[in-house]
Design a protein around this motif. Structure first.
Motif, PDB file in Angstrom:
ATOM      1  N   ALA A   1       7.395   1.146  -6.226  1.00  0.00           N
ATOM      2  CA  ALA A   1       6.436   1.125  -5.590  1.00  0.00           C
ATOM      3  C   ALA A   1       5.983   0.472  -4.292  1.00  0.00           C
ATOM      4  O   ALA A   1       5.250   0.260  -3.567  1.00  0.00           O
ATOM      5  N   ALA A   2       7.115  -0.821  -4.032  1.00  0.00           N
ATOM      6  CA  ALA A   2       7.223  -1.177  -2.328  1.00  0.00           C
ATOM      7  C   ALA A   2       7.376  -0.370  -1.549  1.00  0.00           C
ATOM      8  O   ALA A   2       7.113  -0.601  -0.551  1.00  0.00           O
ATOM      9  N   ASP A   3       7.296   0.949  -1.624  1.00  0.00           N
ATOM     10  CA  ASP A   3       7.114   1.662  -0.444  1.00  0.00           C
ATOM     11  C   ASP A   3       5.774   2.447  -0.341  1.00  0.00           C
ATOM     12  O   ASP A   3       5.606   3.579   0.635  1.00  0.00           O
ATOM     13  N   TYR A   4       4.697   1.597  -1.309  1.00  0.00           N
ATOM     14  CA  TYR A   4       4.550   2.810  -1.412  1.00  0.00           C
ATOM     15  C   TYR A   4       2.697   1.741  -0.153  1.00  0.00           C
ATOM     16  O   TYR A   4       2.908   0.975   0.676  1.00  0.00           O
ATOM     17  N   ALA A   5       1.925   3.450   0.096  1.00  0.00           N
ATOM     18  CA  ALA A   5       1.526   2.617   2.124  1.00  0.00           C
ATOM     19  C   ALA A   5       0.335   2.574   0.966  1.00  0.00           C
ATOM     20  O   ALA A   5      -0.723   3.667   1.469  1.00  0.00           O
ATOM     21  N   ALA A   6      -0.115   1.037   1.687  1.00  0.00           N
ATOM     22  CA  ALA A   6      -2.043   2.005   0.902  1.00  0.00           C
ATOM     23  C   ALA A   6      -3.013   1.452   2.182  1.00  0.00           C
ATOM     24  O   ALA A   6      -2.631   1.424   3.497  1.00  0.00           O
ATOM     25  N   ARG A   7      -3.712   2.306   2.107  1.00  0.00           N
ATOM     26  CA  ARG A   7      -4.860   3.011   3.247  1.00  0.00           C
ATOM     27  C   ARG A   7      -6.121   1.690   3.377  1.00  0.00           C
ATOM     28  O   ARG A   7      -6.775   1.828   4.021  1.00  0.00           O
ATOM     29  N   HIS A   8      -6.390   1.401   1.783  1.00  0.00           N
ATOM     30  CA  HIS A   8      -7.705   0.734   1.669  1.00  0.00           C
ATOM     31  C   HIS A   8      -7.686  -1.281   1.679  1.00  0.00           C
ATOM     32  O   HIS A   8      -8.749  -2.000   1.399  1.00  0.00           O
ATOM     33  N   PHE A   9      -6.327  -1.542   1.637  1.00  0.00           N
ATOM     34  CA  PHE A   9      -6.240  -2.752   1.381  1.00  0.00           C
ATOM     35  C   PHE A   9      -4.769  -3.675   1.595  1.00  0.00           C
ATOM     36  O   PHE A   9      -4.170  -2.156   2.188  1.00  0.00           O
ATOM     37  N   ALA A  10      -3.841  -4.456   1.759  1.00  0.00           N
ATOM     38  CA  ALA A  10      -3.321  -4.296   2.460  1.00  0.00           C
ATOM     39  C   ALA A  10      -2.183  -4.348   1.683  1.00  0.00           C
ATOM     40  O   ALA A  10      -2.785  -5.252   0.093  1.00  0.00           O
ATOM     41  N   TRP A  11      -1.216  -4.016   1.162  1.00  0.00           N
ATOM     42  CA  TRP A  11       0.170  -3.557   0.035  1.00  0.00           C
ATOM     43  C   TRP A  11       1.204  -4.259   0.575  1.00  0.00           C
ATOM     44  O   TRP A  11       2.667  -3.911   1.634  1.00  0.00           O
ATOM     45  N   SER A  12       2.514  -5.678   0.067  1.00  0.00           N
ATOM     46  CA  SER A  12       3.291  -5.915   0.191  1.00  0.00           C
ATOM     47  C   SER A  12       4.412  -6.538  -0.664  1.00  0.00           C
ATOM     48  O   SER A  12       3.302  -6.625  -2.229  1.00  0.00           O
ATOM     49  N   VAL A  13       5.537  -6.371  -1.120  1.00  0.00           N
ATOM     50  CA  VAL A  13       6.481  -6.394  -1.620  1.00  0.00           C
ATOM     51  C   VAL A  13       7.665  -7.609  -1.475  1.00  0.00           C
ATOM     52  O   VAL A  13       8.613  -6.826  -0.051  1.00  0.00           O
ATOM     53  N   GLN A  14       7.969  -8.488  -1.762  1.00  0.00           N
ATOM     54  CA  GLN A  14       9.064  -9.547  -1.202  1.00  0.00           C
ATOM     55  C   GLN A  14       8.661  -9.808  -2.382  1.00  0.00           C
ATOM     56  O   GLN A  14       8.652 -11.141  -3.313  1.00  0.00           O
ATOM     57  N   ASP A  15      10.817 -10.206  -2.666  1.00  0.00           N
ATOM     58  CA  ASP A  15      11.489 -10.784  -4.371  1.00  0.00           C
ATOM     59  C   ASP A  15      10.665 -10.394  -5.544  1.00  0.00           C
ATOM     60  O   ASP A  15      11.045 -11.053  -6.599  1.00  0.00           O
TER      61      ASP A  15
END
Length: 287
Positions: free
Chosen positions: A21-35
């Motif tokens: 899921a870390a590489d998921y590219a969201a279109r309608h909101f922001a998405w980031s993964v850390q730790d």
């Protein structure tokens, strides 16, 4: 799952039941993964972060994806700017809904309900970071989260009856009374009034209260603490918290006996024992 575990499992089984899921590219909101903590940020601050048909559907689909993601262990949901979420966009959702017929209206209400189902069924605990306006569907997303970090200046409103609708929306009549009690939930759902940050703290809607400038950081810190724990066992805990709403006490005790026996088979359980014997903190790996 460690590399040794992967070598014992048929690749076809993993391919059909594991994803990233870390590489998921969201279109309608922001998405980031850390730790290993994924952060969803509703990012329309100029409108207090309202939801649209597109963002509803994408949130539903991302939470469904997270059920199979092995690289994210906890989730934070937040709003950009000084507000969490103002609910469904008046112009992009409410306006079009008044022109629809029953089949399409049911399509919409089932979609919004499926978002809550996906949040409850993903194994990752969800932490909501709540500041400012938290209204309508935004209040539902906060309610459907496992934990809530809020601010005293926040205002949470289940305002459905203010627009001529019932308070029974997206599971509110089932979930809200379990969090704050039947009487308090009834008042909020009948009147649509805002629950202040102080009330949310006193009534147990908020797990923690912090300064507005710290709400996202504190929510991510809590999520990180969970992500560093025995994440397989945490997923079992979330499942049981959800399933036991419909169980009698004897059924619940038996279900927990089976769940705990399963957790006792994990390497994390063994790691915790050896760490205790060696007088050190365990390092959990989620398997």
């Amino acid at each position: 799952m460690t590399s040794d575990d992967s070598s014992r499992v048929d690749p076809a089984l993993l391919a059909g039941n594991r994803c990233t899921a870390a590489d998921y590219a969201a279109r309608h909101f922001a998405w980031s993964v850390q730790d290993r903590v994924g952060t969803i940020t509703l990012n329309r601050p100029e409108r207090k972060n309202p939801l649209t048909f597109d963002s509803y559907a994408e949130l539903r689909d991302l939470f469904s994806r997270l059920k199979h993601a092995d690289d994210v262990k906890a989730i934070v949901v937040a709003g950009a700017g000084d507000n969490f979420c103002s609910g469904g966009d008046v112009h992009e959702i409410i306006g079009p809904l008044v022109r629809l017929k029953a089949p399409e209206l049911l399509m919409f209400t089932r979609m919004t309900g499926d978002l809550v189902k996906a949040m409850r069924h993903c194994p990752q605990p969800v932490v909501a970071a709540i500041d400012g306006v938290c209204a309508g569907a935004g209040a539902i997303i906060a309610m459907a989260s496992d934990l809530r970090v809020g601010t005293l200046r926040s205002k949470t409103a289940f305002l459905f009856n203010r627009v001529g609708l019932a308070g029974c929306d997206m599971g509110a009549c089932a979930m809200l009374p379990r969090i704050i009690g039947q009487g308090r939930a009834s008042e909020l759902l009948y009147t649509g009034r805002s629950m202040s940050g102080d009330e949310a703290q006193q009534w147990g809607f908020f797990n923690r209260v912090c300064a507005p400038e710290a709400v996202l950081q504190d929510a991510q810190s809590l999520a990180r603490e969970i992500a560093n724990g025995p994440t397989f066992a945490n997923g079992i805990t979330k499942t049981m918290l959800h399933q036991e709403w419909d169980m009698g006490i004897d059924q619940a005790i038996e279900a927990e006996a089976q769940a705990q026996a399963l957790c006792m088979l994990t390497e994390d359980f063994s790691r915790a024992y050896h760490a205790f014997v060696e007088k050190r903190r365990p390092t959990f790996e989620g398997n």
